[in-house]
Scaffold this active site. Sequence first.
Site, PDB file in Angstrom:
ATOM      1  N   GLU A 127      28.600  40.502  51.010  1.00  0.00           N
ATOM      2  CA  GLU A 127      27.383  40.150  51.734  1.00  0.00           C
ATOM      3  C   GLU A 127      27.715  38.851  52.465  1.00  0.00           C
ATOM      4  OE1 GLU A 127      23.984  38.712  49.540  1.00  0.00           O
ATOM      5  OE2 GLU A 127      22.642  39.033  51.246  1.00  0.00           O
ATOM      6  N   ARG A 185      34.081  41.045  36.379  1.00  0.00           N
ATOM      7  CA  ARG A 185      34.385  40.056  37.391  1.00  0.00           C
ATOM      8  C   ARG A 185      35.281  38.977  36.813  1.00  0.00           C
ATOM      9  NH1 ARG A 185      28.926  38.468  39.724  1.00  0.00           N
ATOM     10  NH2 ARG A 185      30.214  36.935  40.791  1.00  0.00           N
ATOM     11  N   LYS A 205      28.353  32.303  43.703  1.00  0.00           N
ATOM     12  CA  LYS A 205      28.112  31.947  45.096  1.00  0.00           C
ATOM     13  C   LYS A 205      26.949  30.957  45.224  1.00  0.00           C
ATOM     14  CE  LYS A 205      28.795  35.696  47.893  1.00  0.00           C
ATOM     15  NZ  LYS A 205      28.390  36.676  48.911  1.00  0.00           N
TER      16      LYS A 205
END
Length: 562
Positions: A40, A266, A276
């Site tokens: 994104e 992850r 993020k």
Amino acid sequence: MSNDTIDTDNGPVRDFVRDQIHEDLANGAVDSVVTRFPPEPNGYLHIGHAKSICLNFGIASEFGGHCNLRFDDTNPAKEDQEFIDAIQADVKWLDVGWDGEVRYASENFEQLYDWAEHLIGKGKAYVDDLSAGEMRDYRGTLTEPGKNSPYRDRKVDENLDLFRRMRAGEFEDGERVLRAKIDMAAGNINLRDPVLYRIVSAPHPRTGDAWCIYPTYDFAHGQTDAIEGITHSLCTLEFEDHRPLYDWLIENLPVPAQPRQYEFSRLNMTHTILSKRLLTQLVEEGHVSGWDDPRMPTVSGLRRRGVPASAVRDFIGRLAISKSEGTVEAAMMEHCIRDPLNDRALRRMAVLRPLKMVIENYPDGQVEELEVTNNPRDETAGTRMVPFCREIWVERDDFMEDAPKKFFRLSPGREVRLRSAYFVTCTDVIKNGAGEVTELRCTYDPETRGGASPDGRKVKGTLHWVSAAHAIDAEVRLYSPLFQDENPDAAEDFLSTFNPDSLEVLTDCKLEPMLADVTDGQVVQFERLGYFCTDPDGTADMPVFNRTVGLRDSFAKAMARG
RNA sequence: UGGGGCGUAGCCAAGUGGUAAGGCAACGGGUUUUGAUCCCGUGAUUCGCAGGUUCGAUCCCUGCCGCCCCAGCCA
């Protein structure tokens, strides 16, 4: 694909994802492999994204398939062109076989809209007038089922009309949403009539003001996978709960393919953050100089620090893909950074914290050009000539007035070797009024030119040095972990463990002349200190070097141990 | 007390019925004009725990314990 493939003595990389693909290929479930990396554009890529990039592009390459770089741009309120550009630069730099083609989920907005109407037509989606707060109340909790919205049983025609008016911009943000009609009592909360479309009146970096309604992640992702012919849609563990919804949509829509989603854990690393949201906070609040601050775990930060893309790939390759969550030690990545640099980097001499040394028996005004090896690991790197004269700079840390026996460096009366130059013996220590050492007086042995002793006597220490008359002044920036805690995420406030010494700026550094020729992107080894590269902040008058990573230092480690 | 996952050395992990790979870290030793590199060596009587099945279980079954994710009109 990449120049260095990841391949160990144990054979090709194997993990549950690749096993699944082998199986799918073997039983004919798929006849080619297509993956995608779907960021994104609301921030810069970090090392965790690199794991996904290496996995997706790596698999495409290994299986002769293809991998799409696709922007998941379904929320214009948070996304920006700056990120779209930065992400492409980072993927390109990683050199994982990206062909330069860019896809956007937004390319499919019209198709996605048609599919939404299709769902409405089938009675499997409805327009809901509940406010966000009301919807939360109706959703129930983790242990209690939700309740049906009073608008859940609207007729198809009314839903269609309302949805079209949503698209036409007749309503305000948040006034209405389109929801899938699944099961408000589902144990999996993602199945409790998830939102498919919401009204967002913000300009979109790609589609401008063409739309005022946008599909949610759940409605866009799987369908876009299907449109692109993605066979294996790889994502992280937090999406595991979304898979039933992913499958439900694929089953209930006339999509051109049946992609499957697989989840892996992850990446987490010690002494840094890979969220993020938190990285954005560091940037926006000015705790770091930007997304590409060399201390950042971002791809652009690593690049600016001098980390080779091959080191990033190698690091990711050693991780293995699994479903168990863990935290990799930063030392693992440091090893991967040193590894290629040790083979390739040219050796140079630089003094970071200079201390003047005067060689009293060396002829005043004489200059010798001494031959120094460029890389003992690589004969083809050849040698260079380095000027030597009566006054030189040595490292302050290489002198100790009252030195323990195990200190193999300079101390009154002790003899050491100056790399590729001469043996010198410290004869006197000059101090200022405050008692600080300002200069060392030494004598040299002319017989030891080049650093070898004809009489066979040994010295334990070899020091780097720079001729004072020929030195280049420079600034050097040293970096250490951003956070003191191993796991800053676990702290009540991650900023409380921010390392105040993560950046150390040294402004009085002395470099050997050849260091003027270092090109941008080149990493050299400052002998005995570490690997360094130029920083764009440098000028012709004052070059700036970043420490990519230090050398292993067992002496410092032993000293710390006591 | 709902749903979905995960638990093999300090860290990342392979192995999925036949008696515990590998990498990183750590610690010894050797080489060395970088206290670097390089080379050699050292680790789990044991696979979260407890039972069960089996000639035999990290792998199968049962029960427990621990950790992570989910109640955005974020992704």
